[in-house]
Write a protein that holds these residues in place. Sequence first.
Motif, PDB file in Angstrom:
ATOM      1  N   ALA A 104     -16.483   4.727 -91.719  1.00 27.05           N
ATOM      2  CA  ALA A 104     -15.391   5.683 -91.505  1.00 27.05           C
ATOM      3  C   ALA A 104     -15.823   6.876 -90.665  1.00 27.05           C
ATOM      4  O   ALA A 104     -15.040   7.366 -89.836  1.00 27.05           O
ATOM      5  N   ALA A 105     -17.044   7.350 -90.860  1.00 27.11           N
ATOM      6  CA  ALA A 105     -17.499   8.522 -90.104  1.00 27.11           C
ATOM      7  C   ALA A 105     -17.520   8.259 -88.594  1.00 27.11           C
ATOM      8  O   ALA A 105     -16.904   9.009 -87.825  1.00 27.11           O
ATOM      9  N   PRO A 106     -18.212   7.222 -88.111  1.00 24.80           N
ATOM     10  CA  PRO A 106     -18.207   6.993 -86.661  1.00 24.80           C
ATOM     11  C   PRO A 106     -16.836   6.655 -86.098  1.00 24.80           C
ATOM     12  O   PRO A 106     -16.503   7.073 -84.988  1.00 24.80           O
ATOM     13  N   VAL A 107     -16.016   5.916 -86.847  1.00 19.28           N
ATOM     14  CA  VAL A 107     -14.671   5.598 -86.362  1.00 19.28           C
ATOM     15  C   VAL A 107     -13.837   6.863 -86.223  1.00 19.28           C
ATOM     16  O   VAL A 107     -13.122   7.056 -85.226  1.00 19.28           O
ATOM     17  N   THR A 108     -13.926   7.741 -87.212  1.00 23.97           N
ATOM     18  CA  THR A 108     -13.173   8.998 -87.168  1.00 23.97           C
ATOM     19  C   THR A 108     -13.572   9.834 -85.967  1.00 23.97           C
ATOM     20  O   THR A 108     -12.717  10.372 -85.242  1.00 23.97           O
ATOM     21  N   TYR A 109     -14.879   9.954 -85.713  1.00 23.51           N
ATOM     22  CA  TYR A 109     -15.335  10.743 -84.567  1.00 23.51           C
ATOM     23  C   TYR A 109     -14.986  10.068 -83.246  1.00 23.51           C
ATOM     24  O   TYR A 109     -14.670  10.741 -82.257  1.00 23.51           O
ATOM     25  N   PHE A 110     -15.034   8.747 -83.208  1.00 22.80           N
ATOM     26  CA  PHE A 110     -14.698   8.034 -81.978  1.00 22.80           C
ATOM     27  C   PHE A 110     -13.248   8.281 -81.582  1.00 22.80           C
ATOM     28  O   PHE A 110     -12.922   8.407 -80.396  1.00 22.80           O
ATOM     29  N   LEU A 111     -12.367   8.349 -82.570  1.00 20.31           N
ATOM     30  CA  LEU A 111     -10.944   8.518 -82.297  1.00 20.31           C
ATOM     31  C   LEU A 111     -10.546   9.977 -82.082  1.00 20.31           C
ATOM     32  O   LEU A 111      -9.424  10.254 -81.661  1.00 20.31           O
ATOM     33  N   SER A 112     -11.469  10.899 -82.359  1.00 18.66           N
ATOM     34  CA  SER A 112     -11.151  12.319 -82.290  1.00 18.66           C
ATOM     35  C   SER A 112     -11.238  12.862 -80.875  1.00 18.66           C
ATOM     36  O   SER A 112     -11.923  12.313 -80.001  1.00 18.66           O
ATOM     37  N   GLU A 113     -10.558  13.959 -80.667  1.00 22.72           N
ATOM     38  CA  GLU A 113     -10.642  14.688 -79.407  1.00 22.72           C
ATOM     39  C   GLU A 113     -11.765  15.720 -79.504  1.00 22.72           C
ATOM     40  O   GLU A 113     -12.402  15.884 -80.533  1.00 22.72           O
ATOM     41  N   GLY A 114     -11.981  16.461 -78.426  1.00 18.26           N
ATOM     42  CA  GLY A 114     -12.938  17.561 -78.451  1.00 18.26           C
ATOM     43  C   GLY A 114     -14.367  17.085 -78.635  1.00 18.26           C
ATOM     44  O   GLY A 114     -14.856  16.212 -77.922  1.00 18.26           O
ATOM     45  N   LEU A 133      -5.271  10.224 -91.920  1.00 11.84           N
ATOM     46  CA  LEU A 133      -5.158  11.470 -92.677  1.00 11.84           C
ATOM     47  C   LEU A 133      -6.008  12.597 -92.098  1.00 11.84           C
ATOM     48  O   LEU A 133      -5.611  13.758 -92.130  1.00 11.84           O
ATOM     49  N   CYS A 134      -7.175  12.246 -91.573  1.00 16.47           N
ATOM     50  CA  CYS A 134      -8.119  13.276 -91.136  1.00 16.47           C
ATOM     51  C   CYS A 134      -7.929  13.722 -89.690  1.00 16.47           C
ATOM     52  O   CYS A 134      -8.219  14.867 -89.347  1.00 16.47           O
ATOM     53  N   ILE A 135      -7.465  12.828 -88.814  1.00 13.56           N
ATOM     54  CA  ILE A 135      -7.276  13.244 -87.422  1.00 13.56           C
ATOM     55  C   ILE A 135      -5.839  13.068 -86.953  1.00 13.56           C
ATOM     56  O   ILE A 135      -5.457  13.590 -85.912  1.00 13.56           O
ATOM     57  N   GLY A 136      -5.030  12.324 -87.699  1.00 15.73           N
ATOM     58  CA  GLY A 136      -3.608  12.222 -87.393  1.00 15.73           C
ATOM     59  C   GLY A 136      -3.262  11.078 -86.464  1.00 15.73           C
ATOM     60  O   GLY A 136      -4.077  10.656 -85.636  1.00 15.73           O
ATOM     61  N   PRO A 137      -2.047  10.561 -86.586  1.00 15.32           N
ATOM     62  CA  PRO A 137      -1.610   9.423 -85.760  1.00 15.32           C
ATOM     63  C   PRO A 137      -1.565   9.727 -84.262  1.00 15.32           C
ATOM     64  O   PRO A 137      -1.752   8.843 -83.444  1.00 15.32           O
ATOM     65  N   ARG A 138      -1.325  11.006 -83.891  1.00 15.30           N
ATOM     66  CA  ARG A 138      -1.254  11.334 -82.466  1.00 15.30           C
ATOM     67  C   ARG A 138      -2.607  11.148 -81.791  1.00 15.30           C
ATOM     68  O   ARG A 138      -2.696  10.588 -80.690  1.00 15.30           O
ATOM     69  N   GLN A 139      -3.657  11.653 -82.419  1.00 17.29           N
ATOM     70  CA  GLN A 139      -4.995  11.493 -81.834  1.00 17.29           C
ATOM     71  C   GLN A 139      -5.397  10.023 -81.806  1.00 17.29           C
ATOM     72  O   GLN A 139      -6.024   9.569 -80.845  1.00 17.29           O
ATOM     73  N   VAL A 140      -5.046   9.293 -82.842  1.00 14.72           N
ATOM     74  CA  VAL A 140      -5.353   7.866 -82.859  1.00 14.72           C
ATOM     75  C   VAL A 140      -4.639   7.165 -81.711  1.00 14.72           C
ATOM     76  O   VAL A 140      -5.222   6.331 -81.008  1.00 14.72           O
ATOM     77  N   SER A 141      -3.379   7.509 -81.506  1.00 17.33           N
ATOM     78  CA  SER A 141      -2.607   6.898 -80.429  1.00 17.33           C
ATOM     79  C   SER A 141      -3.186   7.248 -79.061  1.00 17.33           C
ATOM     80  O   SER A 141      -3.303   6.381 -78.185  1.00 17.33           O
ATOM     81  N   ARG A 142      -3.565   8.532 -78.870  1.00 18.47           N
ATOM     82  CA  ARG A 142      -4.154   8.938 -77.589  1.00 18.47           C
ATOM     83  C   ARG A 142      -5.476   8.224 -77.343  1.00 18.47           C
ATOM     84  O   ARG A 142      -5.808   7.870 -76.215  1.00 18.47           O
ATOM     85  N   ALA A 143      -6.236   8.021 -78.409  1.00 19.45           N
ATOM     86  CA  ALA A 143      -7.537   7.358 -78.266  1.00 19.45           C
ATOM     87  C   ALA A 143      -7.380   5.939 -77.755  1.00 19.45           C
ATOM     88  O   ALA A 143      -8.244   5.426 -77.026  1.00 19.45           O
ATOM     89  N   MET A 144      -6.281   5.294 -78.121  1.00 18.30           N
ATOM     90  CA  MET A 144      -6.067   3.918 -77.705  1.00 18.30           C
ATOM     91  C   MET A 144      -5.842   3.800 -76.200  1.00 18.30           C
ATOM     92  O   MET A 144      -6.009   2.722 -75.623  1.00 18.30           O
ATOM     93  N   THR A 145      -5.474   4.897 -75.558  1.00 16.20           N
ATOM     94  CA  THR A 145      -5.200   4.851 -74.119  1.00 16.20           C
ATOM     95  C   THR A 145      -6.456   4.971 -73.275  1.00 16.20           C
ATOM     96  O   THR A 145      -6.424   4.662 -72.079  1.00 16.20           O
ATOM     97  N   ASP A 146      -7.547   5.445 -73.841  1.00 20.06           N
ATOM     98  CA  ASP A 146      -8.789   5.586 -73.067  1.00 20.06           C
ATOM     99  C   ASP A 146     -10.006   5.059 -73.828  1.00 20.06           C
ATOM    100  O   ASP A 146     -11.082   5.649 -73.786  1.00 20.06           O
ATOM    101  N   VAL A 147      -9.787   3.942 -74.514  1.00 13.92           N
ATOM    102  CA  VAL A 147     -10.878   3.336 -75.289  1.00 13.92           C
ATOM    103  C   VAL A 147     -12.069   2.997 -74.393  1.00 13.92           C
ATOM    104  O   VAL A 147     -13.226   3.213 -74.763  1.00 13.92           O
ATOM    105  N   ASP A 148     -11.796   2.478 -73.192  1.00 11.44           N
ATOM    106  CA  ASP A 148     -12.883   2.073 -72.299  1.00 11.44           C
ATOM    107  C   ASP A 148     -13.777   3.254 -71.943  1.00 11.44           C
ATOM    108  O   ASP A 148     -15.010   3.139 -71.931  1.00 11.44           O
ATOM    109  N   ASP A 149     -13.171   4.398 -71.611  1.00 13.16           N
ATOM    110  CA  ASP A 149     -13.957   5.579 -71.261  1.00 13.16           C
ATOM    111  C   ASP A 149     -14.798   6.052 -72.445  1.00 13.16           C
ATOM    112  O   ASP A 149     -15.955   6.449 -72.283  1.00 13.16           O
ATOM    113  N   ARG A 150     -14.225   6.015 -73.617  1.00 10.95           N
ATOM    114  CA  ARG A 150     -14.950   6.446 -74.809  1.00 10.95           C
ATOM    115  C   ARG A 150     -16.121   5.512 -75.100  1.00 10.95           C
ATOM    116  O   ARG A 150     -17.208   5.955 -75.462  1.00 10.95           O
TER     117      ARG A 150
END
Length: 287
Positions: free
Chosen positions: A118-128, A24-41
């Motif tokens: 929820a706070a750290p997970v949300t920021y981890f999955l976010s862009e910017g 709800l807060c960052i959207g499925p697109r950002q979550v999906s993009r985050a899954m592609t570069d989990v190692d870098d994050r």
Amino acid sequence: MALLEVTAATGISVVAGTAVTALLCIGPRQVSRAMTDVDDRLREIAPYLGAALALLAVKQITQGYRLRLSRALDWNITDELYALEGEFVASLQSLTPDATLEFFTVSYMVGFAFLLVAAPVTYFLSEGHGRRHLKELLVAYMLNYAVGTVCYTLFISYGPRNHLETVSGLMYRVYPQTQDLTAAVASNTNVFPSLHTSLSVAVLAVAWRSRRTHPRWTPAAAAVAAAVVFSTMYLGIHWLTDVVVGAALGVGSVSAAARIVDRAESGSAASRPGGEREKPTGRPGDD
């Protein structure tokens, strides 16, 4: 069995709430993009996450020693806290409708854990600036636990429910199974300051700093944090003084964390080949 049941129920609720919040807060697109570069994050936040986990491990390992040291020091400030605020918590309980007990019990047990996860997970999955805010939050967590650990070792303090006949331990009286979980992670003398308050306020303070990039997360964090803070007093667990000092610790920890991350990131940039620095993208607190 009661401990296992309460832990499982809390864990499932937190995981489900975190997943919904991220969508709800960052959207499925950002979550999906985050899954592609989990190692870098993960590599980017590894020093902060590793330090936070190490601090928690040391805290857990030394818990017995610190409790013995605290008893040896025997610096009990419970009477001083009562002298400072009197029957405030008792009055708060009498003015709050009994029908809210279940809500504030869930806030204390589940809402608090939800904020921390929820706070750290949300920021981890976010862009910017998401990972910048995550670093600040992890440092703030460490500062809160460090200060809280020192205070809990130096000061013995019993909450209103253990000190006043006019205050009821509502949650433990109506839902006694919850005491198994709380007793497993903290002593009943771990009262001053309220880490439930300080950590919730820290999450809210970082949420406020990220309000422009995470506009949906900020009001959600504010609502849950307010419920958690109120619940600590309504349930008879903390004094108002614990809450006030905890709130100050929460705000102060985020302010200090922002400075610490600034210095760490500047040093990291300066150590790159050729001393290259990333182009500034604006102050994280203003994004």
